[in-house]
Design an enzyme around this catalytic site. Structure first.
Site, short mmCIF file in Angstrom:
data_model
loop_
_atom_site.label_atom_id
_atom_site.label_comp_id
_atom_site.label_asym_id
_atom_site.label_seq_id
_atom_site.Cartn_x
_atom_site.Cartn_y
_atom_site.Cartn_z
N ASP A 45 3.80 38.96 18.20
CA ASP A 45 4.42 38.09 19.19
C ASP A 45 3.41 37.60 20.22
O ASP A 45 2.47 38.31 20.57
CB ASP A 45 5.56 38.86 19.88
CG ASP A 45 6.57 37.92 20.52
OD1 ASP A 45 6.48 36.71 20.29
OD2 ASP A 45 7.44 38.42 21.26
N ASN A 73 2.11 34.21 20.16
CA ASN A 73 1.29 33.07 19.72
C ASN A 73 1.55 31.82 20.58
O ASN A 73 0.62 31.11 20.95
CB ASN A 73 1.61 32.70 18.27
CG ASN A 73 1.19 33.77 17.29
OD1 ASN A 73 0.50 34.71 17.65
ND2 ASN A 73 1.63 33.64 16.05
N TRP A 99 0.14 32.22 24.11
CA TRP A 99 -1.33 32.18 24.00
C TRP A 99 -1.80 30.72 23.95
O TRP A 99 -2.75 30.35 24.64
CB TRP A 99 -1.76 32.92 22.74
CG TRP A 99 -3.24 33.02 22.51
CD1 TRP A 99 -4.06 34.05 22.90
CD2 TRP A 99 -4.07 32.08 21.82
NE1 TRP A 99 -5.35 33.80 22.50
CE2 TRP A 99 -5.39 32.60 21.83
CE3 TRP A 99 -3.84 30.85 21.21
CZ2 TRP A 99 -6.46 31.93 21.25
CZ3 TRP A 99 -4.91 30.18 20.62
CH2 TRP A 99 -6.21 30.73 20.65
N HIS A 123 -0.21 29.82 16.39
CA HIS A 123 0.08 30.50 15.12
C HIS A 123 -1.17 30.57 14.24
O HIS A 123 -1.38 31.56 13.53
CB HIS A 123 1.22 29.79 14.37
CG HIS A 123 2.53 29.83 15.12
ND1 HIS A 123 3.05 31.00 15.63
CD2 HIS A 123 3.42 28.85 15.45
CE1 HIS A 123 4.20 30.74 16.25
NE2 HIS A 123 4.44 29.44 16.16
N THR A 182 14.99 36.00 10.57
CA THR A 182 16.16 35.17 10.20
C THR A 182 16.59 34.32 11.41
O THR A 182 17.29 33.33 11.23
CB THR A 182 17.34 36.06 9.76
OG1 THR A 182 17.50 37.14 10.69
CG2 THR A 182 17.10 36.66 8.38
N LEU A 193 -3.99 49.67 0.11
CA LEU A 193 -3.13 49.38 1.26
C LEU A 193 -1.88 48.58 0.83
O LEU A 193 -2.00 47.57 0.13
CB LEU A 193 -3.92 48.54 2.28
CG LEU A 193 -3.11 47.97 3.46
CD1 LEU A 193 -2.68 49.08 4.42
CD2 LEU A 193 -3.94 46.92 4.22
N ARG A 208 4.46 46.48 19.38
CA ARG A 208 4.98 45.18 19.78
C ARG A 208 4.01 44.56 20.77
O ARG A 208 3.69 45.17 21.80
CB ARG A 208 6.36 45.33 20.43
CG ARG A 208 6.90 44.05 21.03
CD ARG A 208 7.84 43.33 20.10
NE ARG A 208 8.14 41.98 20.54
CZ ARG A 208 9.34 41.40 20.41
NH1 ARG A 208 10.33 42.06 19.89
NH2 ARG A 208 9.51 40.15 20.77
C1 IPE Z 1 4.64 34.40 17.00
O1 IPE Z 1 4.76 34.34 18.38
C2 IPE Z 1 5.79 35.03 16.30
C3 IPE Z 1 6.48 34.14 15.31
C4 IPE Z 1 7.78 34.03 15.32
C5 IPE Z 1 5.72 33.40 14.29
P1 IPE Z 1 5.79 33.40 19.14
O2 IPE Z 1 5.83 32.06 18.50
O3 IPE Z 1 7.11 34.09 19.25
O4 IPE Z 1 5.10 33.27 20.57
P2 IPE Z 1 5.80 33.25 22.01
O5 IPE Z 1 6.74 34.42 22.09
O6 IPE Z 1 6.50 31.95 22.17
O7 IPE Z 1 4.64 33.40 22.96
MG MG Z 2 8.01 35.26 20.67
#
Ligand code: IPE
Ligand code: MG
Length: 219
Positions: free
Chosen positions: A2, A4, A7, A19, A48, A115, A166
């Site tokens: 979480d 992305n 960031w 992403h 989902t 792995l 997380r």
């Molecule tokens: C990536 O982070 C998780 C995915 C669902 C691909 P987010 O897209 O949720 O990033 P934030 O929470 O908006 O910062």
């Molecule tokens: Mg998010």
């Protein structure tokens, strides 16, 4: 994985760039998991509930999946990594080229016994439990046990997670492995996923190693 979006926003970039950076972080985390001797690595890539996002962001995420498979498959296979998908990935809503990539990576790595790298994709913990219960009903079982449920989840045959990390400062499971997480240790970090380096990963593991796991009992 979480953070992305935040960031990217911090840098004045669009979410899909976040992403992309997240995908690069993932590559290093998979490599580092092998160095550390991690046996099962599971990442939450798309829930989902993520279909609620704008269509262009969703399309961007699935394009990145195709790109990830293209760039990583050879190395994953050479390193004996066994890739699995947890979730309803054969679903109509998933773009055809993404399904082809998934098929390719599953087929190519199916005999590998290193792995176990599981990607939760179009995954929801509640939907997974409902799916399991419906399969059990179909099989004619009258008295459902915990092991019946466990063996009908996407994670059948896998151990429950020791630790769930997380990122991005959120303090919730968001429908991730909710059955399997019953006794998992939860480690929270404020780090946004694209900044989740092997060093931060190790710090999280060290935090986990300091936990006292009693599984409801005592010493
Ligand atoms: C990536 O982070 C998780 C995915 C669902 C691909 P987010 O897209 O949720 O990033 P934030 O929470 O908006 O910062
Ligand atoms: Mg998010």
């Amino acid at each position: 994985m979480d953070g992305n979006g935040r960031w990217a926003k911090q840098r004045g970039q669009i979410r899909v760039q976040g992403h992309l950076a997240g995908m690069e972080a993932l590559r290093e985390i998979v490599r580092h998991s092998q160095r550390l001797g991690v046996k099962y690595l599971t990442v939450y890539a798309f829930s989902t509930e993520n279909w609620k996002r704008p269509a262009d962001e969703v399309a961007g995420i699935f394009k990145l999946l195709v790109r990830y498979v293209k760039s990583e498959l050879k190395e994953l296979n050479e390193n004996n990594v066994h890739v699995q998908i947890l979730g309803d990935w054969d679903n109509a809503a998933i773009p055809e080229d993404s399904k082809e990539s998934i098929n390719l990576v599953l087929k190519t790595t199916e005999k590998n016994d290193g792995l176990v790298f599981s990607i939760a994709l179009n995954y929801g913990g509640r939907a997974e439990i409902v799916k399991a219960v419906n399969e059990i009903i179909k099989s004619g079982v009258q008295n459902v046990s915990e092991s019946d449920i466990s063996s009908h989840l996407y994670t059948a045959g896998m151990p429950d997670p020791d630790v769930i990390i997380r990122t991005s400062g959120e303090n919730r499971l968001s429908n991730f492995l909710i059955w399997q997480a019953a006794y998992s240790e939860i480690v929270l970090t404020d780090t946004y996923w694209p900044d989740f380096t092997p060093d931060v990963y190790e710090q999280c593991i060290v935090e986990y190693q300091g936990r006292d796991r009693r599984f409801g009992g005592h010493k």
